[in-house]
Design an enzyme around this catalytic site. Structure first.
Site, short mmCIF file in Angstrom:
data_model
loop_
_atom_site.label_atom_id
_atom_site.label_comp_id
_atom_site.label_asym_id
_atom_site.label_seq_id
_atom_site.Cartn_x
_atom_site.Cartn_y
_atom_site.Cartn_z
N ARG A 1 0.79 -1.24 0.00
CA ARG A 1 0.00 0.00 0.00
C ARG A 1 0.82 1.29 0.00
O ARG A 1 0.24 2.37 -0.05
CB ARG A 1 -0.99 0.06 1.18
N ASP A 2 2.13 1.18 0.05
CA ASP A 2 2.94 2.41 0.04
C ASP A 2 4.22 2.23 -0.78
O ASP A 2 5.28 2.73 -0.41
CB ASP A 2 3.28 2.82 1.47
N VAL A 3 4.10 1.49 -1.88
CA VAL A 3 5.25 1.34 -2.79
C VAL A 3 5.55 2.69 -3.42
O VAL A 3 4.68 3.31 -4.03
CB VAL A 3 4.95 0.30 -3.88
N ASN B 1 10.50 4.47 -0.48
CA ASN B 1 10.50 3.21 0.27
C ASN B 1 11.33 2.13 -0.42
O ASN B 1 11.18 0.95 -0.13
CB ASN B 1 9.08 2.72 0.50
#
Length: 298
Positions: free
Chosen positions: A37-39, A43
């Site tokens: 959900r936060d690619v 990151n």
């Protein structure tokens, strides 16, 4: 500009990491259905050895585990969100593949495929528009790579490739279209771009390892890596007001400035950008970035 070989290697490694997460199982053999959900570029961590890591699963979801967010609540970086997330639909690993398409686009062009001024504009662009032809922006990109990126950015999740298929496709393209798509090639590029910095001296007025009080002048201006600022991880757009407020607080010599908000909103990226701008303006920075550590009782 990052090379085609480096884009392919980084992309294949991150997509392989996503495939591993999407297909992970618990000790009983049950599929966990993890969704990161936060690619995003911020990151993805690359070591000097050329190893590529996907980090920060702090807002990930998994089957059988309580979700961090309530149903219908959006969390993460809007510029990387898949259309189904904006529509409030249930998501699976294909939402991460869309975000991976954004990562690849940014690596290839230095720009965002969807670039709205605010979250509402971003939502409209992701839902209603298609990104431009990638090869018109960077003509030397192989047609197969451009096609793979556009497929990852497909609006319909059912038509998107899985992370495994994307990783294998990037690997095949690297084998036929690019030399140097390896960890050693990426390592050489990083060491040329940003040589390993020497160890930091103790801070002004701090204790040395013997416990004696020390006093030394601040180190002369050096590479940002001396302060733990390895690189500005992504382009920085649209948060000038936040930077202005930070600058005013810093100018008042506030003793503590806290950036608060939900995970994934870009607090660390804002702090990094502020530190870079201070370094450029002041010529030195009496602060250091520190990795998070688990708190312990004194």
């Amino acid at each position: 500009r990052i090379s085609i070989a480096q884009i392919l290697y980084i992309g294949a490694q991150v997509a392989a990491a996503l495939h591993h997460a999407h297909n992970a199982r618990d000790l009983a053999g049950r599929k966990l259905d993890i969704v990161h959900r936060d690619v995003s570029l911020s990151n993805i961590v690359i070591g000097y050895d050329g190893q590529v890591k996907l980090v920060d699963f702090g807002i990930a979801t998994a089957q059988g585990y309580a979700a961090l967010t309530r149903s219908g609540e959006l969390i993460g970086k809007p510029g990387y969100m898949a259309p189904e997330r904006f529509r409030g639909e249930s998501i699976d690993g294909r939402a991460d593949v869309f975000a991976m398409g954004v990562v690849l686009w940014r690596l290839a062009t230095g720009k965002a495929p969807f670039d709205g001024d605010d979250d509402s504009a971003m939502r409209r662009l992701v839902l209603e528009t298609e990104p431009p032809d990638l090869r018109q922006i960077r003509p030397e990109i192989p047609a197969a790579l451009a096609d793979a990126i556009h497929e990852a950015l497909t609006k319909d999740p059912a038509k998107r490739p899985t992370a495994e298929i994307l990783s294998r496709a990037l690997g095949r393209i690297a084998a036929t279209e690019a030399d140097g798509a390896t960890a050693s090639g990426l390592s050489s590029f990083l060491r040329h771009l940003r040589p390993v910095a020497p160890a930091l001296p103790p801070p002004v007025g701090g204790d040395d390892l013997s416990g004696k009080q020390t006093r030394r002048d601040p180190a002369p201006i050096a590479e940002p890596s001396r302060y733990g600022l390895l690189a500005a991880p992504t382009s920085f757009v649209g948060r000038e007001e936040d930077l202005r407020v930070l600058d005013e607080a810093f100018g008042r010599s506030e003793r503590l400035i806290t950036l608060s908000g939900p995970p994934g909103m870009g607090k660390s990226r804002l702090a990094t950008e502020f530190a870079f701008r201070l370094l450029e303006r002041e010529g030195r920075l009496n602060a250091w970035r520190c990795d998070l550590a688990e708190a312990e009782d004194a």
